[in-house]
Design an enzyme around this catalytic site. Sequence first.
Site, PDB file in Angstrom:
ATOM      1  N   ARG A  69      11.174  -5.692   4.223  1.00  0.00           N
ATOM      2  CA  ARG A  69      10.791  -4.284   4.090  1.00  0.00           C
ATOM      3  C   ARG A  69      11.634  -3.388   4.994  1.00  0.00           C
ATOM      4  O   ARG A  69      11.781  -3.639   6.178  1.00  0.00           O
ATOM      5  CB  ARG A  69       9.315  -4.102   4.463  1.00  0.00           C
ATOM      6  CG  ARG A  69       8.883  -2.647   4.421  1.00  0.00           C
ATOM      7  CD  ARG A  69       7.395  -2.506   4.353  1.00  0.00           C
ATOM      8  NE  ARG A  69       6.756  -2.647   5.642  1.00  0.00           N
ATOM      9  CZ  ARG A  69       5.456  -2.510   5.832  1.00  0.00           C
ATOM     10  NH1 ARG A  69       4.670  -2.257   4.803  1.00  0.00           N
ATOM     11  NH2 ARG A  69       4.929  -2.648   7.018  1.00  0.00           N
TER      12      ARG A  69
ATOM     13  N   ARG B  80      -9.639   0.588   9.655  1.00  0.00           N
ATOM     14  CA  ARG B  80      -9.157  -0.773   9.903  1.00  0.00           C
ATOM     15  C   ARG B  80     -10.148  -1.576  10.727  1.00  0.00           C
ATOM     16  O   ARG B  80      -9.890  -2.730  11.022  1.00  0.00           O
ATOM     17  CB  ARG B  80      -7.841  -0.691  10.672  1.00  0.00           C
ATOM     18  CG  ARG B  80      -6.581  -0.984   9.823  1.00  0.00           C
ATOM     19  CD  ARG B  80      -5.415  -0.733  10.724  1.00  0.00           C
ATOM     20  NE  ARG B  80      -4.189  -1.376  10.445  1.00  0.00           N
ATOM     21  CZ  ARG B  80      -3.129  -0.762   9.911  1.00  0.00           C
ATOM     22  NH1 ARG B  80      -3.216   0.460   9.468  1.00  0.00           N
ATOM     23  NH2 ARG B  80      -1.989  -1.400   9.795  1.00  0.00           N
TER      24      ARG B  80
ATOM     25  N   LYS C 192       0.832  -1.216   0.000  1.00  0.00           N
ATOM     26  CA  LYS C 192       0.000   0.000   0.000  1.00  0.00           C
ATOM     27  C   LYS C 192       0.861   1.258   0.000  1.00  0.00           C
ATOM     28  O   LYS C 192       0.585   2.197  -0.730  1.00  0.00           O
ATOM     29  CB  LYS C 192      -0.924   0.038   1.225  1.00  0.00           C
ATOM     30  CG  LYS C 192      -1.945  -1.082   1.285  1.00  0.00           C
ATOM     31  CD  LYS C 192      -2.959  -0.865   2.403  1.00  0.00           C
ATOM     32  CE  LYS C 192      -2.367  -0.880   3.797  1.00  0.00           C
ATOM     33  NZ  LYS C 192      -1.855  -2.192   4.231  1.00  0.00           N
TER      34      LYS C 192
ATOM     35  N   ARG D 153      11.404  -1.282  10.568  1.00  0.00           N
ATOM     36  CA  ARG D 153      10.439  -0.906  11.606  1.00  0.00           C
ATOM     37  C   ARG D 153      10.374  -2.018  12.653  1.00  0.00           C
ATOM     38  O   ARG D 153      10.358  -3.186  12.305  1.00  0.00           O
ATOM     39  CB  ARG D 153       9.056  -0.736  10.977  1.00  0.00           C
ATOM     40  CG  ARG D 153       8.840   0.610  10.331  1.00  0.00           C
ATOM     41  CD  ARG D 153       7.559   0.657   9.530  1.00  0.00           C
ATOM     42  NE  ARG D 153       6.414   0.028  10.171  1.00  0.00           N
ATOM     43  CZ  ARG D 153       5.202  -0.053   9.613  1.00  0.00           C
ATOM     44  NH1 ARG D 153       4.989   0.461   8.411  1.00  0.00           N
ATOM     45  NH2 ARG D 153       4.219  -0.630  10.240  1.00  0.00           N
TER      46      ARG D 153
ATOM     47  N   ARG E 114       0.529  -9.133  13.392  1.00  0.00           N
ATOM     48  CA  ARG E 114      -0.140  -8.068  12.639  1.00  0.00           C
ATOM     49  C   ARG E 114      -1.043  -8.641  11.560  1.00  0.00           C
ATOM     50  O   ARG E 114      -2.128  -8.131  11.304  1.00  0.00           O
ATOM     51  CB  ARG E 114       0.906  -7.113  12.018  1.00  0.00           C
ATOM     52  CG  ARG E 114       1.592  -6.286  13.099  1.00  0.00           C
ATOM     53  CD  ARG E 114       2.733  -5.484  12.549  1.00  0.00           C
ATOM     54  NE  ARG E 114       2.310  -4.552  11.551  1.00  0.00           N
ATOM     55  CZ  ARG E 114       3.047  -4.186  10.512  1.00  0.00           C
ATOM     56  NH1 ARG E 114       4.247  -4.694  10.346  1.00  0.00           N
ATOM     57  NH2 ARG E 114       2.583  -3.316   9.654  1.00  0.00           N
TER      58      ARG E 114
HETATM   59  P1  AMP Z   1       0.894   0.613   9.372  1.00  0.00           P
HETATM   60  O1  AMP Z   1       2.021   1.539   9.119  1.00  0.00           O
HETATM   61  O2  AMP Z   1      -0.357   0.973   8.613  1.00  0.00           O
HETATM   62  O3  AMP Z   1       1.267  -0.824   9.197  1.00  0.00           O
HETATM   63  O4  AMP Z   1       0.502   0.792  10.923  1.00  0.00           O
HETATM   64  C1  AMP Z   1       1.437   0.533  11.944  1.00  0.00           C
HETATM   65  C2  AMP Z   1       0.702   0.365  13.280  1.00  0.00           C
HETATM   66  O5  AMP Z   1       0.026   1.584  13.614  1.00  0.00           O
HETATM   67  C3  AMP Z   1      -0.391  -0.686  13.300  1.00  0.00           C
HETATM   68  O6  AMP Z   1       0.110  -1.996  13.526  1.00  0.00           O
HETATM   69  C4  AMP Z   1      -1.261  -0.192  14.453  1.00  0.00           C
HETATM   70  O7  AMP Z   1      -0.658  -0.457  15.713  1.00  0.00           O
HETATM   71  C5  AMP Z   1      -1.221   1.312  14.238  1.00  0.00           C
HETATM   72  N1  AMP Z   1      -2.304   1.743  13.323  1.00  0.00           N
HETATM   73  C6  AMP Z   1      -2.158   2.279  12.081  1.00  0.00           C
HETATM   74  N2  AMP Z   1      -3.355   2.568  11.531  1.00  0.00           N
HETATM   75  C7  AMP Z   1      -4.288   2.193  12.455  1.00  0.00           C
HETATM   76  C8  AMP Z   1      -5.704   2.214  12.477  1.00  0.00           C
HETATM   77  N3  AMP Z   1      -6.425   2.675  11.436  1.00  0.00           N
HETATM   78  N4  AMP Z   1      -6.329   1.753  13.585  1.00  0.00           N
HETATM   79  C9  AMP Z   1      -5.628   1.306  14.658  1.00  0.00           C
HETATM   80  N5  AMP Z   1      -4.285   1.231  14.695  1.00  0.00           N
HETATM   81  C10 AMP Z   1      -3.610   1.676  13.602  1.00  0.00           C
END
Ligand code: AMP
Length: 219
Positions: free
Chosen positions: A129, A90, A15, A162, A173
């Site tokens: 990644r 989400r 994404k 990360r 995740r």
């Molecule tokens: P991402 O970079 O989208 O993979 O997000 C990294 C982390 O941020 C996720 O594993 C969650 O802990 C938190 N996070 C990101 N977006 C959301 C969301 N829409 N709702 C809840 N937690 C989020």
Amino acid sequence: MAKYFVLFGPPGVGKGTQAERLQKELKLAHVATGDLFRDHLKRETDLGQLARSYMERGALVPDDVTIGMVRERMKDADTQNGMLLDGFPRTIAQAEALDRLLAEKGDKIQHVLFVNAPKQVLLERLGSRWTCKQCGKVYNALSQPPKVHGVCDDCSGEVYQRPDDKPEVQEKRINVYLEQTAPLIEYFRGLGQLTEINGVQSVDQVYSDLMKAIERSGQ
Ligand code: AMP
């Protein structure tokens, strides 16, 4: 009229890579909740402290906190022509809140772009990644590394893995996605807003499929 697209899919499907290209083409604000949380972490805000414990475990940050953060972001001038939402919503509660936030402005989601790939592919991609700490640009250590090891091509920031991309959190995740986020597929499909795109293709092919879906959604 403002345009709102949701880029939706499991962690590691690509994404972030696609959002970077789509944002340039569509000239919409790229609103990635993961990036917003990481920015709060970096700035050590209260919100960042709160989010950290969830992010480290690969769990979702509570809905009220996440929705509040997006509501604030939507006040910024650059979002007034629309947004490319990435990693939000989400959960069903987040999707309903987004509908309400947009309805308050007389707007709605134009389309949900669902990029999908099997779990094994996601685990492989997450494992390789690497991400720029400064601008969030995503690299793949095997297929698309930065030109200089550890240094971002675009902003010279530090390229790191990360903490939540480390093997012990990856699987968690993906499971959180399957349990809490995947139900949104049927939710959006039921509203007639969703196009599924095969994420196991080249970056260019996925991008081309995304653009076709976006063009069709405007007709
Ligand atoms: P991402 O970079 O989208 O993979 O997000 C990294 C982390 O941020 C996720 O594993 C969650 O802990 C938190 N996070 C990101 N977006 C959301 C969301 N829409 N709702 C809840 N937690 C989020």
